[in-house]
Design a protein around this motif. Sequence first.
Motif, mmCIF file in Angstrom:
data_model
loop_
_atom_site.group_PDB
_atom_site.id
_atom_site.type_symbol
_atom_site.label_atom_id
_atom_site.label_comp_id
_atom_site.label_asym_id
_atom_site.label_seq_id
_atom_site.Cartn_x
_atom_site.Cartn_y
_atom_site.Cartn_z
ATOM 1 N N VAL A 117 1.894 36.833 -31.375
ATOM 2 C CA VAL A 117 2.552 37.994 -31.971
ATOM 3 C C VAL A 117 3.214 38.822 -30.878
ATOM 4 O O VAL A 117 2.599 39.104 -29.838
ATOM 5 C CB VAL A 117 1.524 38.877 -32.714
ATOM 6 C CG1 VAL A 117 2.213 40.076 -33.362
ATOM 7 C CG2 VAL A 117 0.765 38.067 -33.746
ATOM 8 N N HIS A 118 4.463 39.214 -31.091
ATOM 9 C CA HIS A 118 5.091 40.211 -30.229
ATOM 10 C C HIS A 118 6.305 40.801 -30.927
ATOM 11 O O HIS A 118 6.791 40.284 -31.939
ATOM 12 C CB HIS A 118 5.434 39.645 -28.847
ATOM 13 C CG HIS A 118 6.667 38.789 -28.759
ATOM 14 N ND1 HIS A 118 7.934 39.280 -28.963
ATOM 15 C CD2 HIS A 118 6.838 37.478 -28.444
ATOM 16 C CE1 HIS A 118 8.835 38.322 -28.787
ATOM 17 N NE2 HIS A 118 8.194 37.207 -28.486
ATOM 18 N N THR A 158 5.395 48.152 -32.331
ATOM 19 C CA THR A 158 4.579 49.341 -32.547
ATOM 20 C C THR A 158 3.107 48.955 -32.695
ATOM 21 O O THR A 158 2.785 47.834 -33.121
ATOM 22 C CB THR A 158 5.019 50.084 -33.813
ATOM 23 O OG1 THR A 158 4.764 49.261 -34.956
ATOM 24 C CG2 THR A 158 6.507 50.440 -33.752
ATOM 25 N N PRO A 159 2.196 49.870 -32.388
ATOM 26 C CA PRO A 159 0.773 49.567 -32.582
ATOM 27 C C PRO A 159 0.463 49.177 -34.027
ATOM 28 O O PRO A 159 -0.327 48.257 -34.275
ATOM 29 C CB PRO A 159 0.089 50.878 -32.197
ATOM 30 C CG PRO A 159 1.023 51.540 -31.238
ATOM 31 C CD PRO A 159 2.393 51.182 -31.739
ATOM 32 N N GLN A 160 1.083 49.864 -34.964
ATOM 33 C CA GLN A 160 0.824 49.572 -36.371
ATOM 34 C C GLN A 160 1.306 48.166 -36.749
ATOM 35 O O GLN A 160 0.632 47.443 -37.503
ATOM 36 C CB GLN A 160 1.499 50.619 -37.251
ATOM 37 C CG GLN A 160 1.004 52.042 -37.055
ATOM 38 C CD GLN A 160 1.583 52.720 -35.811
ATOM 39 O OE1 GLN A 160 2.572 52.230 -35.239
ATOM 40 N NE2 GLN A 160 0.973 53.809 -35.384
ATOM 41 N N ALA A 161 2.475 47.776 -36.227
ATOM 42 C CA ALA A 161 3.003 46.436 -36.521
ATOM 43 C C ALA A 161 2.109 45.360 -35.923
ATOM 44 O O ALA A 161 1.861 44.321 -36.570
ATOM 45 C CB ALA A 161 4.431 46.313 -35.990
ATOM 46 N N TYR A 162 1.616 45.578 -34.723
ATOM 47 C CA TYR A 162 0.714 44.608 -34.109
ATOM 48 C C TYR A 162 -0.589 44.508 -34.901
ATOM 49 O O TYR A 162 -1.129 43.423 -35.131
ATOM 50 C CB TYR A 162 0.427 44.998 -32.659
ATOM 51 C CG TYR A 162 1.476 44.544 -31.656
ATOM 52 C CD1 TYR A 162 2.807 44.385 -32.034
ATOM 53 C CD2 TYR A 162 1.148 44.279 -30.336
ATOM 54 C CE1 TYR A 162 3.770 43.977 -31.118
ATOM 55 C CE2 TYR A 162 2.104 43.869 -29.409
ATOM 56 C CZ TYR A 162 3.413 43.718 -29.810
ATOM 57 O OH TYR A 162 4.371 43.306 -28.904
ATOM 58 N N THR A 172 -3.862 35.816 -32.645
ATOM 59 C CA THR A 172 -4.864 35.493 -31.626
ATOM 60 C C THR A 172 -4.356 35.830 -30.228
ATOM 61 O O THR A 172 -5.150 36.055 -29.322
ATOM 62 C CB THR A 172 -5.231 33.999 -31.672
ATOM 63 O OG1 THR A 172 -4.069 33.218 -31.366
ATOM 64 C CG2 THR A 172 -5.755 33.612 -33.044
ATOM 65 N N MET A 173 -3.032 35.848 -30.044
ATOM 66 C CA MET A 173 -2.420 36.194 -28.759
ATOM 67 C C MET A 173 -1.341 37.242 -29.019
ATOM 68 O O MET A 173 -0.511 37.075 -29.915
ATOM 69 C CB MET A 173 -1.778 34.959 -28.100
ATOM 70 C CG MET A 173 -2.748 33.863 -27.704
ATOM 71 S SD MET A 173 -1.883 32.337 -27.201
ATOM 72 C CE MET A 173 -0.971 32.887 -25.768
ATOM 73 N N TYR A 174 -1.360 38.291 -28.225
ATOM 74 C CA TYR A 174 -0.368 39.353 -28.347
ATOM 75 C C TYR A 174 0.322 39.550 -27.007
ATOM 76 O O TYR A 174 -0.352 39.652 -25.969
ATOM 77 C CB TYR A 174 -1.018 40.670 -28.770
ATOM 78 C CG TYR A 174 -1.490 40.701 -30.206
ATOM 79 C CD1 TYR A 174 -0.724 41.298 -31.198
ATOM 80 C CD2 TYR A 174 -2.717 40.142 -30.564
ATOM 81 C CE1 TYR A 174 -1.161 41.329 -32.524
ATOM 82 C CE2 TYR A 174 -3.156 40.165 -31.881
ATOM 83 C CZ TYR A 174 -2.373 40.769 -32.853
ATOM 84 O OH TYR A 174 -2.804 40.800 -34.161
ATOM 85 N N LEU A 218 -7.205 44.868 -33.127
ATOM 86 C CA LEU A 218 -6.944 43.743 -32.241
ATOM 87 C C LEU A 218 -8.226 43.123 -31.690
ATOM 88 O O LEU A 218 -8.171 42.189 -30.883
ATOM 89 C CB LEU A 218 -6.047 44.190 -31.076
ATOM 90 C CG LEU A 218 -4.703 44.816 -31.462
ATOM 91 C CD1 LEU A 218 -3.862 45.069 -30.220
ATOM 92 C CD2 LEU A 218 -3.940 43.951 -32.449
ATOM 93 N N ARG A 219 -9.368 43.632 -32.091
ATOM 94 C CA ARG A 219 -10.638 43.072 -31.616
ATOM 95 C C ARG A 219 -10.793 41.594 -31.997
ATOM 96 O O ARG A 219 -11.457 40.828 -31.298
ATOM 97 C CB ARG A 219 -11.817 43.875 -32.162
ATOM 98 C CG ARG A 219 -12.058 45.183 -31.425
ATOM 99 C CD ARG A 219 -13.327 45.885 -31.876
ATOM 100 N NE ARG A 219 -13.651 46.974 -30.969
ATOM 101 C CZ ARG A 219 -14.382 46.859 -29.882
ATOM 102 N NH1 ARG A 219 -14.888 45.664 -29.554
ATOM 103 N NH2 ARG A 219 -14.629 47.893 -29.109
#
Length: 474
Positions: free
Chosen positions: A175-176, A207-211, A217-219, A239-240
């Motif tokens: 994800v990015h 954005t934090p919300q989008a992430y 599993t990978m950002y 994101l935990r």
Amino acid sequence: MLLASLNPAAVAAGADLPDAVTIDGTTLSRSDLVGAATSVAERVAGLSRVAVLATPSVSTVLAVVGCLIAGVPVVPVPADVGATERAHMLTDSGAVAWLGEAPEQPGGLPHIPVRLYARSWHRYREPDPAAVALIIYTSGTTGLPKGVPMRRAQIAADIDALAAAWAWTADDVLVHGLPLFHVHGLVLGLLGSLRIGNRFVHTGKPTPQAYAAVAGTMYFGVPTVWSRVAADPESAAALRSARLLISGSAALPTPVFDRLVELTGHAPIERYGSTESMITLSTRVDGERRPGWVGLPLEGVSTRLVDEAGAAVPCDGETIGLLEVRGPMVFDGYLNRPDATAEAFDDGWYRTGDVAVIDADGMHRIVGRESVDLIKTGGFRVGAGEIETTLLGHPAVVEAAVVGVPDDELGQRIVAYVVAASDSSVTAEELTELVAQQLSAHKRPREVRFADALPRNAMGKVTKKQLIAEASTE
């Protein structure tokens, strides 16, 4: 095969994935990608080079993948680049058409649209691994951008080395929300996913919300992205469940690193590279992740530190040297710039232009750019990064950038630009004393300037030359 997961024969035999790529509100399966991108390939096959306005869109994905199938080099062009730089990229690269979207001022090139719903199942022979896949232009901090041809084998070598370091597999969801015109977002994010075979999700804006909304599993993120995540506990907690948080393109401040550990349970992976070398250093999934350090050489990569005279610098974790690298992912030379190419290499070693330290275990810490982050003041060599890290350790400091400004007495004087918390009453004297106490006295800023924000480029890097110019004219 560079895009190994898009092998037409394998996809036809049932190795499909219904959500291989999600971008701009659209999800494409592997068969969608193969069919639509092959249709693009039929429209561009035989062209020498094409320009792609690299917006985060389905059109961009299909344009790039179609060209890679047909063996046509792609020139990714930022949508927000200035007219002068865009004209230079088109002329210098020799692009003969715009593929996909086109800017309002196309520069006289014809436009080839991407048909999102067209499909072709023609089989193209895999291009030569030595063939150029992309021509990505540098940020142009020292004049007009320079074109960096990237060969298919170089891209493949880098992705495979990162896969080994990060235990990156087809089971991952990457994800990015980063731009698709540089190594970070385009090569590692999109092409990496299409080679490894994992799901890829582009969030539009990072954005934090989008992430948090994607069960990845990978950002991937640049430090400004991770700073925003660290300031949003609810999004960070989401994101935990991830496996890796990966930061690059600039140094991740230690306080942000520590806050991410606290909120997400993950110590971020930090890595280092450039347009010219792609990624050459990284911390490993099974190794130490030390704040401020970018890890070990990837498989096949060698590094060394030298001084201005080319002599070796000790790897003691303290002594600063000029970083040089070599490896299978390093470029061969700049497009149409034999002079710049000659300056960039020393007997096969790529001169990165960065200054660094290496400890006895081979861990690397990037001090910054030789041109703006190596400060020579009063006979001392000082790295801007360690001063910035110290300043960021103050609870009232949100951002910090340290530069060396010409000074008749010292050679260069240390000037710190600081963005402080809105409710803070921190003073310049307090910050100067903090540095003098935690580091050597000669590393204290001679001047602290407070700012509402720091100037940054499209990749989130602070444009220090702008700060130096500002401080030098006042």
